[in-house]
Design an enzyme around this catalytic site. Structure first.
Site, mmCIF file in Angstrom:
data_model
loop_
_atom_site.group_PDB
_atom_site.id
_atom_site.type_symbol
_atom_site.label_atom_id
_atom_site.label_comp_id
_atom_site.label_asym_id
_atom_site.label_seq_id
_atom_site.Cartn_x
_atom_site.Cartn_y
_atom_site.Cartn_z
ATOM 1 N N LEU A 1 41.444 34.017 32.498
ATOM 2 C CA LEU A 1 40.751 33.280 33.549
ATOM 3 C C LEU A 1 39.791 34.273 34.175
ATOM 4 O O LEU A 1 40.179 35.404 34.496
ATOM 5 C CB LEU A 1 41.743 32.767 34.611
ATOM 6 C CG LEU A 1 42.603 31.560 34.244
ATOM 7 C CD1 LEU A 1 43.631 31.293 35.342
ATOM 8 C CD2 LEU A 1 41.745 30.315 34.017
ATOM 9 N N ASP A 2 38.532 33.879 34.363
ATOM 10 C CA ASP A 2 37.589 34.843 34.916
ATOM 11 C C ASP A 2 37.901 35.127 36.383
ATOM 12 O O ASP A 2 38.746 34.485 37.006
ATOM 13 C CB ASP A 2 36.141 34.389 34.705
ATOM 14 C CG ASP A 2 35.811 33.083 35.418
ATOM 15 O OD1 ASP A 2 36.279 32.893 36.548
ATOM 16 O OD2 ASP A 2 35.059 32.275 34.850
ATOM 17 N N LYS A 3 37.217 36.107 36.931
ATOM 18 C CA LYS A 3 37.532 36.596 38.283
ATOM 19 C C LYS A 3 37.484 35.484 39.321
ATOM 20 O O LYS A 3 38.321 35.426 40.233
ATOM 21 C CB LYS A 3 36.557 37.712 38.654
ATOM 22 C CG LYS A 3 36.807 38.319 40.027
ATOM 23 C CD LYS A 3 35.781 39.398 40.352
ATOM 24 C CE LYS A 3 35.994 39.934 41.771
ATOM 25 N NZ LYS A 3 34.981 40.947 42.133
#
Length: 274
Positions: free
Chosen positions: A122-124
């Protein structure tokens, strides 16, 4: 170019006890550390295979047969663990971040766990359900598009969607040379200026939902993954982690087994030659 050394158990491409892999990957598969950390340990001369110091990170070994030690201590396969984490927004999904940002591993501090790795990312700026495990083969099969493991997201956008927008997301489009598509996209609820969508993906591409919505003129305000393969995030607090229950693990095993099942040909047909 000189080939990498072949260590114990590496006389063939595959052994009954397991695949022949690089030494950093072997340490990762055994649940000792990440590949990046393993490379550091190897180059520092802290890793021995069958009593011999190995400093070459490309050395290949069968982790099921070789005797591997780090700082003189044997490395044994850890128990398999399967976790879910409610990833908070602002954490990066990596073990070692060169920019020294907070990572998902900060949520695991103080827990009695072997080394685990995220199953996908999951991206930031994204949050929600993140699976983690030290069972690398299981993780790879869950991520394999052939397993058809669906992922469900709730996404807040900065505009009111219409049927045309939702249809475009489900029809898919080619962006930067990649074909991106949502398996389904529907309206959850709407306010005066923003709306929440439920988006289902059956494959994972880098920033797939954000890229799709940007292409139809919408900006993502929040993106929360709430389900993977039927396993739901539920009321797990933000930043908390827990083991998957046996039934949750079984739900994720079903598509994995289906993906690995042999193709049955109709009677009288034969498989094409390789």
């Amino acid at each position: 170019m000189k080939p990498p050394p072949r260590l114990r158990g590496a006389s063939g491409p595959r052994r009954q006890n397991g695949a022949v892999v690089s030494l950093p990957r072997a340490l990762s598969k055994l649940g000792f550390c990440s590949r990046t950390q393993a490379e550091v340990l190897i180059t520092e001369g802290r890793v021995c295979v069958d009593g011999r110091v190995v400093r070459n990170v490309t050395a290949r070994v069968d982790p099921g047969r070789a005797r591997i030690t780090v700082d003189g201590q044997p490395v044994a396969a850890e128990r398999k663990v399967y976790l879910m984490l409610n990833k908070p927004r602002g954490l990066v999904t990596t073990r070692d971040d060169p920019e020294e940002r907070a990572t998902v591993y900060d949520c695991l501090e103080g827990l009695d766990l072997p080394f685990v790795a995220p199953v996908g990312r999951l991206d930031k700026a994204s949050e929600g359900l993140l699976l983690m495990t030290n069972d690398t083969r299981w993780a790879q099969r869950v991520l394999d598009p052939a397993s058809n493991v669906e992922k469900v997201y709730h996404v807040q956008i900065d505009k009111m969607p219409d049927e045309s927008m939702l249809a475009r997301l489900q029809a898919g489009m080619v962006l930067d040379g990649e074909r991106l598509v949502a398996k389904s996209a529907s309206l959850l609820r709407a306010g005066t200026r923003t709306a929440w969508l439920e988006v289902v993906l059956s494959e994972g591409r880098n920033r797939q939902i954000r890229r799709l919505l940007s292409a139809v003129g919408a900006h993502v305000l929040r993106l929360v993954r709430i389900e993977v393969g039927g396993v739901r995030l539920g009321d797990l607090p933000r930043g908390a982690v827990r083991h998957l229950t046996p039934s949750e693990k079984a739900m994720l095993d079903v598509p994995v087994r289906a993906a690995l099942a042999p193709v049955r040909l109709p009677q009288g047909r034969s498989a094409p030659g390789r």
